[in-house]
Motif scaffolding. Structure first.
Motif, PDB file in Angstrom:
ATOM      1  N   GLU A 340       0.804  -1.397   0.024  1.00 49.29           N
ATOM      2  CA  GLU A 340      -0.096  -0.214  -0.006  1.00 49.29           C
ATOM      3  C   GLU A 340       0.876   1.162   0.114  1.00 49.29           C
ATOM      4  N   ASP A 341       0.504   2.255  -0.823  1.00 44.85           N
ATOM      5  CA  ASP A 341       1.194   3.658  -0.914  1.00 44.85           C
ATOM      6  C   ASP A 341       0.697   4.548  -0.185  1.00 44.85           C
ATOM      7  N   MET A 342       1.198   5.537   0.047  1.00 47.13           N
ATOM      8  CA  MET A 342       0.722   6.808   0.796  1.00 47.13           C
ATOM      9  C   MET A 342      -0.644   7.221   0.463  1.00 47.13           C
ATOM     10  N   GLU A 343      -1.012   7.027  -0.824  1.00 48.30           N
ATOM     11  CA  GLU A 343      -2.251   7.322  -1.200  1.00 48.30           C
ATOM     12  C   GLU A 343      -3.392   6.503  -1.032  1.00 48.30           C
ATOM     13  N   GLY A 344      -3.005   5.287  -0.360  1.00 47.37           N
ATOM     14  CA  GLY A 344      -4.094   4.423  -0.090  1.00 47.37           C
ATOM     15  C   GLY A 344      -4.059   3.283  -1.245  1.00 47.37           C
ATOM     16  N   ASN A 345      -3.248   3.429  -2.335  1.00 46.62           N
ATOM     17  CA  ASN A 345      -3.465   2.340  -3.431  1.00 46.62           C
ATOM     18  C   ASN A 345      -2.728   1.011  -2.909  1.00 46.62           C
ATOM     19  N   LYS A 346      -3.630   0.031  -3.191  1.00 45.89           N
ATOM     20  CA  LYS A 346      -3.157  -1.138  -2.825  1.00 45.89           C
ATOM     21  C   LYS A 346      -2.672  -2.096  -4.033  1.00 45.89           C
ATOM     22  N   PHE A 347      -1.645  -2.792  -3.952  1.00 43.50           N
ATOM     23  CA  PHE A 347      -1.185  -3.798  -5.085  1.00 43.50           C
ATOM     24  C   PHE A 347      -0.426  -4.653  -4.637  1.00 43.50           C
ATOM     25  N   ASN A 348      -0.051  -5.684  -5.709  1.00 44.89           N
ATOM     26  CA  ASN A 348       0.698  -6.817  -5.354  1.00 44.89           C
ATOM     27  C   ASN A 348       2.265  -6.495  -5.948  1.00 44.89           C
ATOM     28  N   LEU A 349       3.226  -6.898  -5.175  1.00 48.47           N
ATOM     29  CA  LEU A 349       4.742  -6.810  -5.734  1.00 48.47           C
ATOM     30  C   LEU A 349       5.300  -8.248  -5.518  1.00 48.47           C
ATOM     31  N   LYS A 350       5.891  -8.350  -6.702  1.00 51.56           N
ATOM     32  CA  LYS A 350       6.752  -9.850  -6.651  1.00 51.56           C
ATOM     33  C   LYS A 350       8.410  -9.241  -6.569  1.00 51.56           C
ATOM     34  N   GLN A 351       8.784 -10.467  -6.405  1.00 48.02           N
ATOM     35  CA  GLN A 351      10.442 -10.192  -5.879  1.00 48.02           C
ATOM     36  C   GLN A 351      11.118 -10.257  -7.582  1.00 48.02           C
ATOM     37  N   THR A 352      10.356 -10.264  -8.649  1.00 48.70           N
ATOM     38  CA  THR A 352      10.994 -10.289 -10.024  1.00 48.70           C
ATOM     39  C   THR A 352      10.652  -8.820 -10.243  1.00 48.70           C
ATOM     40  N   ASP A 353      10.076  -7.853  -9.662  1.00 47.33           N
ATOM     41  CA  ASP A 353       9.519  -6.701 -10.263  1.00 47.33           C
ATOM     42  C   ASP A 353      10.683  -5.690  -9.697  1.00 47.33           C
ATOM     43  N   GLY A 354      11.098  -4.638 -10.637  1.00 48.07           N
ATOM     44  CA  GLY A 354      11.918  -3.673 -10.389  1.00 48.07           C
ATOM     45  C   GLY A 354      11.769  -3.046  -9.144  1.00 48.07           C
ATOM     46  N   LEU A 355      10.538  -2.456  -8.751  1.00 49.25           N
ATOM     47  CA  LEU A 355      10.255  -1.998  -7.573  1.00 49.25           C
ATOM     48  C   LEU A 355      10.598  -2.580  -6.478  1.00 49.25           C
ATOM     49  N   PHE A 356      10.521  -3.859  -6.294  1.00 52.01           N
ATOM     50  CA  PHE A 356      11.076  -4.821  -5.143  1.00 52.01           C
ATOM     51  C   PHE A 356      12.423  -4.452  -4.867  1.00 52.01           C
ATOM     52  N   LYS A 357      13.350  -4.657  -5.882  1.00 49.72           N
ATOM     53  CA  LYS A 357      14.815  -4.379  -5.710  1.00 49.72           C
ATOM     54  C   LYS A 357      14.924  -2.900  -5.203  1.00 49.72           C
ATOM     55  N   SER A 358      14.258  -2.202  -5.807  1.00 49.41           N
ATOM     56  CA  SER A 358      14.318  -0.451  -5.219  1.00 49.41           C
ATOM     57  C   SER A 358      14.190  -0.579  -3.814  1.00 49.41           C
ATOM     58  N   LEU A 359      13.101  -1.023  -3.435  1.00 46.56           N
ATOM     59  CA  LEU A 359      12.477  -1.051  -1.996  1.00 46.56           C
ATOM     60  C   LEU A 359      13.432  -1.672  -1.069  1.00 46.56           C
ATOM     61  N   VAL A 360      14.061  -2.903  -1.526  1.00 40.75           N
ATOM     62  CA  VAL A 360      15.092  -3.647  -0.663  1.00 40.75           C
ATOM     63  C   VAL A 360      16.068  -2.549  -0.430  1.00 40.75           C
ATOM     64  N   GLY A 361      16.598  -2.016  -1.626  1.00 41.73           N
ATOM     65  CA  GLY A 361      17.696  -1.111  -1.425  1.00 41.73           C
ATOM     66  C   GLY A 361      17.545   0.053  -0.747  1.00 41.73           C
ATOM     67  N   ALA A 362      16.275   0.669  -0.676  1.00 34.95           N
ATOM     68  CA  ALA A 362      15.732   1.768   0.287  1.00 34.95           C
ATOM     69  C   ALA A 362      15.701   1.490   1.680  1.00 34.95           C
ATOM     70  N   LYS A 363      15.378   0.051   1.925  1.00 32.46           N
ATOM     71  CA  LYS A 363      15.347  -0.608   3.180  1.00 32.46           C
ATOM     72  C   LYS A 363      16.753  -0.338   3.870  1.00 32.46           C
ATOM     73  N   ASN A 364      17.534  -0.722   3.140  1.00 34.80           N
ATOM     74  CA  ASN A 364      19.057  -0.943   3.513  1.00 34.80           C
ATOM     75  C   ASN A 364      19.839   0.533   3.702  1.00 34.80           C
ATOM     76  N   ASN A 365      19.261   1.554   3.270  1.00 32.69           N
ATOM     77  CA  ASN A 365      19.606   2.894   3.651  1.00 32.69           C
ATOM     78  C   ASN A 365      18.662   3.689   4.320  1.00 32.69           C
ATOM     79  N   PRO A 366      18.328   3.373   5.789  1.00 31.34           N
ATOM     80  CA  PRO A 366      17.480   3.999   6.522  1.00 31.34           C
ATOM     81  C   PRO A 366      17.833   5.534   6.524  1.00 31.34           C
ATOM     82  N   ALA A 367      18.741   6.214   6.571  1.00 31.07           N
ATOM     83  CA  ALA A 367      18.866   7.766   6.621  1.00 31.07           C
ATOM     84  C   ALA A 367      18.264   8.426   5.413  1.00 31.07           C
TER      85      ALA A 367
END
Length: 389
Positions: A340-367
């Protein structure tokens, strides 16, 4: 004899899988005083006694719980392996200690060694004072992350069975260790597809690398019918556990063979029920191990982050700032994340999606993530206050 008669009449649990309210007709019998399901032959036998309520208990258990068995009620005999004994807690005078509700306080003590014993049990419909079934189910239903269909899909995925789709037949090929199924859209609904798929998974469990059952008979043979009986009983149990019922369908062809086998060898039903219980345990255990593995992985990733390392995946509850937005992980189902994003939009995300890798990368950069989160929150606040867009 009772099952043989019901098979001939078409009223056995196998042949009438759905009741008048369109719910699975077979529910695994349970002892409400221990919250444990009856197993194997006992489960099948108790389900054939004609009661709608799946709860059963002994006279002593009913008494300890503060219930009263109706006068003249006829008990049903079961046998089981006993590993513990329940006894009343007594005071210094030897009197039973009761709670304010009238229920006797009890304790369970382990036996030195298991023993095979018999027990006479009564159905909840024969007992006064038992809470309504709906109330019991609400209080004792374990929280499930998944819907029945999702649980079925998770079991298939957890098995890692080789499943091919195509054609109009459903079967398990032992030589190739492959399950063959029609495409999902060829079934009336998803429930029937998964009921058939799990039936075939029951056969799949018998491979020599798993439960190693004898499955050498050809179609139409007595040995083949014996294996089908095991898979059918297991399907009843699994369908009840998942709340999807089971699909008798093409297995009606085995009724005459089952009748003959049970007439010639009455004890075969006990053997088949025992094997069916093993199938049930094996298949359900696949899902439990998969859930545990996923939960452990999420915990490990969070621990890695806390220690300053890098996580390899997302975890339920994560809120990650990325690209002027904030993404929240609502749930994990198999290899798919519910987001779910900040606008309340819900969607499914797979590990093969580009956004998944980007979010994992962002997760590993907390600052950096904190800065993005604050910016996104500010933009959303301004955006939500704009009118007439």
């Amino acid at each position: 004899n009772k099952l043989i008669a019901e098979l001939k009449e078409g009223t056995s649990p196998f042949q009438k899988p759905w009741n008048d309210s369109d719910a699975p007709a077979f529910t695994i019998p349970v002892n409400p005083t221990t919250n444990k399901n009856y197993r194997g032959m006992n489960a099948l036998w108790l389900s054939m006694q004609g009661y709608q309520d799946p709860r059963w208990m002994t006279l002593k258990q009913a008494d300890y719980a503060g219930f009263t068995v109706e006068k003249g009620a006829k008990a049903t005999l079961i046998n089981f392996v006993k590993t513990s004994n329940m006894e009343a807690i007594r005071d210094v005078n030897g009197d039973k200690i009761k709670e304010e509700s009238g229920q006797t306080q009890t304790r369970v003590t382990a036996l030195d060694k298991p023993m095979i014993t018999n027990a006479w049990v009564f159905n909840a419909e024969q007992i006064k004072g038992v809470p309504p079934l709906a109330e019991y189910l609400t209080q004792n239903r374990a929280e499930q992350r998944w819907t029945p269909i999702e649980r079925a899909e998770n079991l298939l995925a957890a098995s890692q069975a080789n499943i091919n789709h195509g054609g109009n037949e459903a079967y398990y090929n032992k030589a190739k260790d492959v399950i063959q199924l029609p495409f999902k859209q060829q079934f009336d609904n998803e429930t029937k597809y998964y009921a058939v798929a799990l039936h075939e998974l029951g056969h799949w469990s018998g491979h020599e690398s798993r439960l190693n059952r004898s499955m050498e008979g050809r179609y139409g043979s007595e040995q083949y019918a014996r294996e089908e009986l095991r898979a059918e009983i297991a399907s009843l149990m699994i369908g009840s556990e998942l709340k999807i019922g089971h699909n008798f369908g093409q297995h009606a062809a085995y009724v005459n063979s089952w009748v003959k086998i049970l007439k010639d060898e009455p004890f075969e039903l006990f053997r088949a029920s025992a094997d069916a219980q093993k199938i049930y345990d094996f298949v359900l255990d696949l899902g439990e191990k998969r859930d545990l593995k996923q939960d452990t992985k999420a915990t490990q990733d969070n621990t890695i982050l806390e220690k300053g390392g890098e996580a390899a995946t997302l975890a339920k509850g994560d809120e990650i700032g990325y690209n002027n937005n904030v993404y929240k992980v609502l749930d994990l189902k198999g290899k798919t994340f519910k987001m779910e994003d900040m606008e309340g939009n819900k969607f499914n995300l797979k590990q093969t999606d580009g956004l998944f890798k980007s979010l994992v990368g962002a997760k590993n950069n907390p600052a950096e993530q904190q800065l993005v989160t604050e910016q996104a929150a500010e933009e959303v606040s301004v955006s939500r206050n704009k009118i007439g867009r």
